[in-house]
Design an enzyme around this catalytic site. Structure first.
Site, PDB file in Angstrom:
ATOM      1  N   GLU A  89     -61.583  30.755 -26.033  1.00  0.00           N
ATOM      2  CA  GLU A  89     -62.290  29.557 -26.486  1.00  0.00           C
ATOM      3  C   GLU A  89     -63.676  29.853 -27.050  1.00  0.00           C
ATOM      4  O   GLU A  89     -64.284  28.989 -27.678  1.00  0.00           O
ATOM      5  CB  GLU A  89     -62.396  28.565 -25.324  1.00  0.00           C
ATOM      6  N   GLU A 120     -50.007  43.288 -10.756  1.00  0.00           N
ATOM      7  CA  GLU A 120     -51.307  43.158 -10.101  1.00  0.00           C
ATOM      8  C   GLU A 120     -51.483  44.130  -8.943  1.00  0.00           C
ATOM      9  O   GLU A 120     -52.591  44.295  -8.426  1.00  0.00           O
ATOM     10  CB  GLU A 120     -51.505  41.730  -9.597  1.00  0.00           C
TER      11      GLU A 120
END
Length: 316
Positions: A89, A120
């Site tokens: 963004e 992960e």
């Protein structure tokens, strides 16, 4: 059979049961939503308590970028997805691409929509990411709700070994990875409404901290004038309209005049703004904009707009 995890390693506020929501599945919708939102309200207090360490991390990000470096977000699951969202963004809002902020999600782009099993849990993958993508002036920020994600730990450890500045954003005040961070932001949001669902309060806390971190960094780098976005990338009709409206708000001229000057400025909001505030032509405004380029060290005027306008004979 998969080995049982160490129960001590599983100890985390994000995994505890919330005593205020043990009756959650017995509630009607109105009470259910009230209870969830009431818990969310606690997040603001927890995040505001981190204003001072957050400011220190902002200063470190500004210093890294001014030196030619990149701020790297590293995370897995919800934490990593929020990091990707924040970095993405910044491009339309501040015209800031991956050369300034870049996000790395365990499991790669595919993990934005689908869980990538085991990604992960690999500290080696985190370390390899740093070796491949980080330069000598970069800064690495790990995001881990639990504060112990191996992928994030591997990245932070590798970054420290290379002498890079590191940060950690977590929802565990006792995060084990904090020892690998020069700047640790540990939000004490308590247990989730739904036990272990860290996309809730923990995710909200991380989102708020990321918003504040990247926005404050962009302001310090001169990406705003007052509270107006002057480096917005007008890539669609909404953003073009926002650009013209911003010029109107800053200068007091009407939309037609703002649009005309913006066109004369070749679409540069900075040049158009200086021209409008100084009452000058676009050519003079462009020269002033070049002389007073954005500078984070120019306290009170990092964008250089006020200095440029003053040089043309009008106080901005």
């Amino acid at each position: 059979m998969t080995d049982m995890p160490d129960l001590i390693a599983l100890s985390s506020p994000t995994e505890e049961r919330n005593p205020a929501t043990t009756d959650l599945d017995t509630l009607p919708s109105a009470e259910l939503t009230w209870r969830i939102l009431g818990a969310d309200a606690q997040v603001i207090t927890a995040v505001q308590a981190l204003a001072v360490p957050l400011a220190a991390l902002v200063d470190a990000c500004v210093a890294a970028i001014v030196a030619g470096g990149t701020v790297h977000y590293v995370g897995a699951g919800t934490s990593g997805r929020l990091a990707v969202l924040d970095a993405a963004e910044l491009a339309p809002t501040f015209n800031a691409g991956p050369e300034l902020f870049r996000a790395h999600l365990a499991g790669g782009p595919e993990a934005m929509l689908h869980a990538v099993e085991g990604a992960e849990d690999s500290s080696d993958l985190g370390a390899a990411l740093i070796a491949e993508h980080c330069g000598p002036d970069d800064l690495v920020i790990g995001l881990a709700a639990s504060g112990r994600t191996p992928f994030v730990g591997g990245a932070l450890a590798a970054a420290r070994e290379r002498g890079l500045v590191t940060g950690l954003i977590s929802a565990n005040p006792q995060a084990s990875l904090a020892t690998l961070a020069d700047h640790a932001l540990l939000a004490d949001v308590g247990p989730e409404v739904v036990t272990g669902s860290t996309r809730m309060k923990a995710g909200t806390a991380q989102k708020l901290l990321l918003n504040a971190l990247s926005t404050a960094t962009m302001v310090r780098l001169g990406k705003t004038y007052s509270n107006l976005m002057i480096d917005v990338r007008p890539s669609n009709e909404k953003l073009v309209a926002r650009t013209v409206r911003m010029l109107v708000q800053a200068s007091g001229v009407d939309a037609a005049e703002a649009g005309r000057v913006l066109e004369e400025a070749g679409g540069s909001v900075r040049v158009a703004l200086i021209a409008l505030l100084a009452g000058s032509d676009a050519a003079a405004a462009r020269e002033a904009a070049d002389r007073f380029a954005p500078d984070a060290a120019r306290i009170g005027d990092p964008a250089g707009i006020r200095a440029a306008v003053a040089s043309l004979g009008t106080a901005g």
